[in-house]
Each structure stands twice: as structure tokens, then as C-alpha cells.
Design an enzyme around this catalytic site. Structure first.
Site, PDB file in Angstrom:
ATOM      1  CD  GLU A  92      -2.356   1.196   2.877  1.00 28.29           C
ATOM      2  OE1 GLU A  92      -3.150   2.111   3.147  1.00 28.29           O
ATOM      3  OE2 GLU A  92      -2.084   0.258   3.665  1.00 28.29           O
ATOM      4  CG  LEU A  94       1.766   4.074   4.012  1.00 28.03           C
ATOM      5  CD1 LEU A  94       2.572   3.869   5.296  1.00 28.03           C
ATOM      6  CD2 LEU A  94       0.284   3.810   4.252  1.00 28.03           C
ATOM      7  CG  ASP A 195      15.780  -1.566  11.579  1.00 30.54           C
ATOM      8  OD1 ASP A 195      16.500  -0.737  12.166  1.00 30.54           O
ATOM      9  OD2 ASP A 195      15.984  -1.934  10.409  1.00 30.54           O
TER      10      ASP A 195
END
Length: 289
Positions: A92, A94, A195
Site C-alpha cells: 500500500e 502511504l 528496527d
């Protein structure tokens, strides 16, 4: 590359495009190349690389785990696979938004919510990666045992094998291991991004916090918070909001250096000995007689 892109789009959506669809490059790190494309009036994000094995499969599983928690935005996985010997991951897209004080407040609250997701033990039911390096996630009932055996020792072995770490540093780590139970307080395992630096988060449209490129596991949440401080880029409102939602135990600031030994060792193995000075400083501080 255009045939690769068209094949990926056809494989992901099950429909071969009627015309050539351009992929707009947006750079990439030391492992992957990245870009975005539009298909049927929707924009999608694409990552690809050659010969990095199951990196995207593990990233996809990590994104799914974070998304299932339902507290912070992660990009949905649209598809992944291999075409023409090249691995790809379609996500997707963003759309960027504003990093206002409201964004940082939400981010702190939502990360605290993510960390309230727990497990019986520290680790994960599968190994994954930190950057392009393997990350072992064998289960342990003790955080200190997990931190030593699954985080510090594998990276030290790798650095020693490359001649980057001296016998003296190994000896100092052994000293640190003996006192770690007295330095680090007990906590329940928390679901971590793993991370979380400024390059793996963003303000999406509507001032929505979003995180991506995970190295997921259940760990000590102070490890996550320490990671955010290693390179900076997080507003003080983020920390205040997190602490108000899920207070950290007293003395957290003094333990940041301990938790960041892991990402520093990762950077030694990825980028060389320039990161050893921070490790040496921490070892000297905690193990000097």
C-alpha cells in the site's frame, strides 16, 4: 526493467496491463530499490532486489504481525514473489502528511499500545532479518539470555570472523554479561518493530503515524525506545506521550547505551569499524573496575 515491472503488475493483480505502466523510482537503501506506480487509479509502493532470499517474505510476516495488533498504521501487503530472478514486494502506498506535535503525541501513544501486546517468552516463532543480516529469534524466558544469545553473540561472532572485533572487546562483553541481570530490570515481552529509527517511520496523510521495514520480535520495550535515540529524529513530545501512556522504569536513560550495543554491532557488520567507538565507550563505562 520495464518488462519486469509489467510482469510484477500482472502477477500481483492477475491482469496484464493494456499499456506500459511507469514505475517512478524513489531511491532505496543498501539492499533494495524502491518506487511507486499507479494501477486502476490507485498508487502502490514497490520494493525489489536480486538474491536476498526470503527477505521480503519475512518482512511481509512482520508487517502482518504489526498490523494485526491494530494500534498503529503499517502498509498493507498487496503481493510478493519473484519475477525474472528478481524478488519484489508490493505494498500500500502511504501518502505523506505533516509531522505536527499532534502527530508525535499520537505516535507515542500508539507505540505504547503496540508494546502492550505481549507473549509468554522473548523471541518469535521464526527468524528474520535486521537490514540484510540474519536475526535469530529463538524463544527465551529471560530477556538477558535472549539479549546475549540471540542478539549480541551472533553479531559478535560475525564481527570477530571478519576481524573487526578484538579479543579485548570480547572479554569486555563477557564482563558485561555477568552484570546484565543487575543492570536491566525485568519486563514482560513486548511486541517490537525491532528496527525503529527515523527512516522506518513517517507521518502519513492526516498526521497518522506509520511504521514499516520491521525486524519484528517480542523483546524488552526499552530496546525499541533506545533504538529511536541512536540516530535522533524523534520529537520530545513523542517520548513524553509514550511515558504518559506506558511509563518506563526508573533509570531508563542510563540503560540506553546497553540496549544500543545491538544496533551498533549490526552497523559494524554492515558498514565497518567506524561504529566500534560507541561500543567501546559503553563497555568501558559499564565494565571498568
Amino acid at each position: 526493467m520495464q518488462s519486469f515491472f509489467q510482469s510484477v503488475i500482472g502477477e500481483v493483480f492477475g491482469v496484464e496491463p493494456n499499456e506500459s505502466i511507469p514505475v517512478h523510482h524513489v531511491g532505496g537503501g543498501c539492499i533494495n530499490q524502491t518506487g511507486y506506480f499507479e494501477f486502476e487509479s490507485q498508487r502502490y509502493f514497490l520494493k525489489w532486489n536480486e538474491g536476498v532470499g526470503d527477505l521480503f517474505e519475512k518482512e511481509s510476516r512482520g508487517l502482518q504481525l504489526l498490523g494485526d495488533a491494530g494500534v498503529i498504521k503499517v502498509p498493507r501487503v498487496i503481493g510478493l514473489g519473484e519475477v525474472e530472478g528478481i524478488n519484489y514486494l508490493c505494498l500500500e502506498y502511504l501518502e505523506p502528511g505533516r509531522s505536527s506535535l499532534r502527530f508525535w503525541e499520537r505516535f507515542g501513544e500508539q507505540l505504547a499500545g503496540l508494546h502492550r501486546n505481549s507473549s509468554d517468552q522473548f523471541g518469535l516463532d521464526h527468524d528474520n532479518h535486521i537490514g540484510r543480516l540474519p536475526q535469530s529469534n529463538q524463544w527465551h524466558s529471560s530477556w538477558v539470555d535472549f539479549f546475549i544469545k540471540e542478539r549480541l553473540e551472533p553479531q559478535l561472532d560475525m564481527a570477530s570472523g571478519s576481524g573487526l572485533v578484538s579479543a579485548r572487546i570480547r572479554s569486555q562483553f563477557d564482563k558485561l554479561y555477568n552484570i546484565l541481570p543487575d543492570l536491566v530490570p525485568e519486563e514482560a515481552p513486548a511486541l517490537l518493530h525491532g528496527d525503529l529509527w527515523s527512516g522506518n517511520m513517517m507521518a502519513a496523510k492526516g498526521e497518522v503515524p506509520a511504521i514499516f521495514d520491521p525486524a519484528v520480535y517480542y523483546g524488552h520495550r526499552e530496546a525499541e525506545m533506545a533504538f529511536t535515540k541512536m540516530f535522533g529524529g524523534f520529537d520530545q513530545q513523542f517520548y513524553q506521550s509514550y511515558h504518559s501512556s506506558f511509563p518506563l522504569q526508573p533509570g531508563y536513560e542510563k540503560r540506553v547505551q546497553i540496549f544500543n550495543l545491538y544496533p551498533l554491532l549490526v552497523h559494524v557488520n554492515l558498514f565497518g569499524s567506524s561504529y566500534l567507538s560507541g561500543i567501546q565507550q559503553t563497555l568501558n563505562y559499564f565494565t571498568s573496575d
